[in-house]
Structure formats: structure tokens, C-alpha cells
Design an enzyme around this catalytic site. Structure first.
Site, mmCIF file in Angstrom:
data_model
loop_
_atom_site.group_PDB
_atom_site.id
_atom_site.type_symbol
_atom_site.label_atom_id
_atom_site.label_comp_id
_atom_site.label_asym_id
_atom_site.label_seq_id
_atom_site.Cartn_x
_atom_site.Cartn_y
_atom_site.Cartn_z
ATOM 1 N N LYS A 89 20.191 68.259 65.136
ATOM 2 C CA LYS A 89 21.157 68.580 66.198
ATOM 3 C C LYS A 89 21.828 67.322 66.744
ATOM 4 C CE LYS A 89 18.145 70.675 68.904
ATOM 5 N NZ LYS A 89 16.921 70.508 68.099
ATOM 6 N N ARG B 51 17.518 76.484 75.985
ATOM 7 C CA ARG B 51 16.279 76.621 75.220
ATOM 8 C C ARG B 51 15.477 77.844 75.656
ATOM 9 N NH1 ARG B 51 15.882 70.755 73.922
ATOM 10 N NH2 ARG B 51 14.154 70.339 72.536
ATOM 11 N N ARG C 230 11.081 59.212 62.643
ATOM 12 C CA ARG C 230 12.430 58.778 63.038
ATOM 13 C C ARG C 230 12.447 57.689 64.104
ATOM 14 N NH1 ARG C 230 14.864 64.424 65.687
ATOM 15 N NH2 ARG C 230 13.634 64.322 67.589
ATOM 16 N N ARG D 109 11.582 54.154 69.266
ATOM 17 C CA ARG D 109 11.024 55.441 68.844
ATOM 18 C C ARG D 109 10.718 56.239 70.089
ATOM 19 N NH1 ARG D 109 8.908 55.509 63.323
ATOM 20 N NH2 ARG D 109 9.245 53.392 62.586
ATOM 21 N N ARG E 174 6.232 71.098 69.929
ATOM 22 C CA ARG E 174 7.658 71.342 70.169
ATOM 23 C C ARG E 174 8.180 72.460 69.255
ATOM 24 N NH1 ARG E 174 9.466 65.406 69.309
ATOM 25 N NH2 ARG E 174 11.588 66.203 69.449
HETATM 26 P P1 AMP Z 1 15.039 66.900 72.688
HETATM 27 O O1 AMP Z 1 15.575 65.522 72.872
HETATM 28 O O2 AMP Z 1 16.109 67.951 72.730
HETATM 29 O O3 AMP Z 1 14.138 67.040 71.490
HETATM 30 O O4 AMP Z 1 14.116 67.182 73.956
HETATM 31 C C1 AMP Z 1 12.952 66.420 74.217
HETATM 32 C C2 AMP Z 1 12.087 67.140 75.232
HETATM 33 O O5 AMP Z 1 12.811 67.278 76.467
HETATM 34 C C3 AMP Z 1 11.694 68.547 74.854
HETATM 35 O O6 AMP Z 1 10.536 68.587 74.014
HETATM 36 C C4 AMP Z 1 11.438 69.160 76.222
HETATM 37 O O7 AMP Z 1 10.192 68.733 76.750
HETATM 38 C C5 AMP Z 1 12.532 68.534 77.059
HETATM 39 N N1 AMP Z 1 13.790 69.330 77.045
HETATM 40 C C6 AMP Z 1 14.990 68.954 76.521
HETATM 41 N N2 AMP Z 1 15.909 69.909 76.718
HETATM 42 C C7 AMP Z 1 15.270 70.918 77.370
HETATM 43 C C8 AMP Z 1 15.676 72.188 77.828
HETATM 44 N N3 AMP Z 1 16.935 72.649 77.649
HETATM 45 N N4 AMP Z 1 14.751 72.959 78.459
HETATM 46 C C9 AMP Z 1 13.486 72.532 78.650
HETATM 47 N N5 AMP Z 1 13.026 71.351 78.234
HETATM 48 C C10 AMP Z 1 13.916 70.536 77.591
#
Ligand code: AMP
Length: 226
Positions: free
Chosen positions: A21, A96, A135, A168, A180
Site C-alpha cells: 500500500k 481499517r 523491510r 526499520r 497485524r
Molecule cells: P501501518 O503503517 O498502516 O502498517 O500501521 C501501523 C500500525 O498503526 C498498525 O499496526 C496499527 O497499530 C496502527 N494503525 C495505522 N492505521 C490505523 C487505523 N486506521 N486504525 C487503527 N490502527 C491503525
């Protein structure tokens, strides 16, 4: 063909962690001048700054769970109020949950907007843990790399900007990646059916080359941005 919204394009990228993404949102940002809006990035910035929202989110993020809707929505609404989003946005990692999807619709409705397209990046779950665990990115320009799949051409130097510092994410390890993925399937994957029922869902096979996936996404986005 989907109805094109009258306001700036609002596009959603859906997919589990590691689906690409962020990579694809960055490419779309460069190509179409849209703004990449990643709630993960906004939350990491809040954690780094030690704001109340960041302090509430930190341990949840480290465990691979989802931060509360209220916290995420407050951060997103603030960002959506900034003038640059008038160019149109690519939402990366938001919504989400069903509650976030509803709140997004309500937020957009205030300015007569709606979601133009929700693009689901279809990937093999099995491959995602390995993708996430390897990554890293350039600390200066953000270019993404992977230990096995996409190392830098010269060890220790960013291909894009020549930077020599890399970072990282704390949650990019195998154990947290599994949590996740679980959160994705339990709470986010149901949104695919939601956006399908609204007639705005597009799906892309996202296991191939980054450039092929970018081309497929580009054709959806070109329709939205006219
Ligand atoms: P990401 O960078 O999108 O992989 O997000 C990293 C972490 O941030 C996720 O594993 C969640 O803990 C939190 N997070 C990011 N976006 C959301 C969202 N829309 N709702 C809830 N938690 C989020």
C-alpha cells in the site's frame, strides 16, 4: 464504470500489511499529484512527538493491534483539514474498521464528497510475514527496500538519494506481522464487501512486479482524476 465524484478524488488502498500500500501510494502521489495519507505514518509521528494520542497508540502499535477509532479519527480529521488535501487523497491504511469507514463517509459528506474508489491489493497471506519482516527504508527520502527482495544496489547507500542512514519500523518483525495480519482479517477485510456493495471496489493482483501493479492502479486512478 464508477460514478466520478465532483470534488477532489478520495481513493482508498486496502490490503494486509506487506501488500504494498505504502509503495503504491507513493508512486500514485508522484504520478497524479495526489496526497498520500497514511494513518500509520501519522501515528508514528505522534508517537515520536510524544503527544497524548501518540502515548495512547504506542503499545497497541508495538503489539500489532489496532489503535482506537477515536484516536485515529481525530488524527485523520486534523490532517484532512489541511489545505493540500484539496489535490485529492490516497488513503493508505485507513479505514481499517467498519466504524472508521462510516466516520469517513460522514466526514466527506460535510463537503459533498464521497469515496471514489477502494482498491483492494490481493496478495498471498503466506508471503506477507516475510515481506514485512525484511523491510527497511531510507531515513532521508523514505525509499523502501527489502533485505532479500530489494536490497540497495550499493550496500549502505540509498539508490534514490544517496543517503546512508536507514530505518526499520519497530513493528516490522515476524511476530508482530502475524498479529497485524490477524487484525486485518478480523476487522479490515470485511470492508471489501462494504465497498463492493457501494459499487466502488476495484481489485488488483498485487503479487507481481511493483511497476505492473502501479500500471493497473494508475488506470483506476486516471478514471477518478479525469
Ligand atoms: P501501518 O503503517 O498502516 O502498517 O500501521 C501501523 C500500525 O498503526 C498498525 O499496526 C496499527 O497499530 C496502527 N494503525 C495505522 N492505521 C490505523 C487505523 N486506521 N486504525 C487503527 N490502527 C491503525
Amino acid at each position: 464504470m464508477n460514478e466520478v465524484t465532483t470534488g477532489p478524488a478520495v481513493l482508498i488502498l486496502l490490503g494486509p500489511p506487506g501488500a504494498g500500500k505504502g509503495t503504491q501510494a507513493r508512486l500514485l502521489e508522484e504520478r497524479f499529484g495526489l496526497i498520500q495519507l497514511s494513518t500509520g505514518d501519522l501515528l508514528r509521528a505522534a508517537v515520536a512527538a510524544g503527544t497524548p494520542a501518540g502515548r495512547a497508540a504506542k503499545s497497541v502499535m508495538e503489539a500489532g493491534g489496532l489503535v482506537s477509532d477515536d484516536t485515529v479519527l481525530a488524527i485523520l480529521a486534523d490532517r484532512m483539514a489541511e489545505p493540500d488535501v484539496k489535490a485529492g487523497v490516497i488513503l493508505d491504511g485507513f479505514p481499517r474498521t467498519a466504524g472508521q469507514a462510516e466516520a469517513l463517509d460522514a466526514l466527506l459528506a460535510r463537503t459533498g464528497q464521497k469515496v471514489g474508489a477502494a482498491i483492494s491489493l490481493e496478495v498471498d497471506d503466506e508471503a506477507m510475514v516475510g515481506r514485512v519482516a525484511g523491510r527497511f527504508s531510507c531515513a532521508a527520502c523514505g525509499e523502501g527496500y527489502h533485505d532479500a527482495g530489494k536490497p540497495t544496489a550499493t550496500a549502505g547507500t540509498c539508490d534514490k538519494c544517496g543517503g546512508t542512514a536507514f530505518k526499520r519500523r519497530a513493528d516490522d518483525n515476524a511476530e508482530t506481522a502475524r498479529a497485524r495480519l490477524q487484525a486485518y482479517h478480523a476487522q479490515t477485510a470485511p470492508l471489501i464487501a462494504h465497498y463492493r456493495s457501494l459499487g466502488v471496489l476495484e481489485s488488483v493482483d498485487a503479487m507481481g512486479a511493483i511497476t505492473d501493479i502501479a500500471a493497473a492502479l494508475g488506470s483506476f486512478v486516471a478514471r477518478q482524476t479525469g
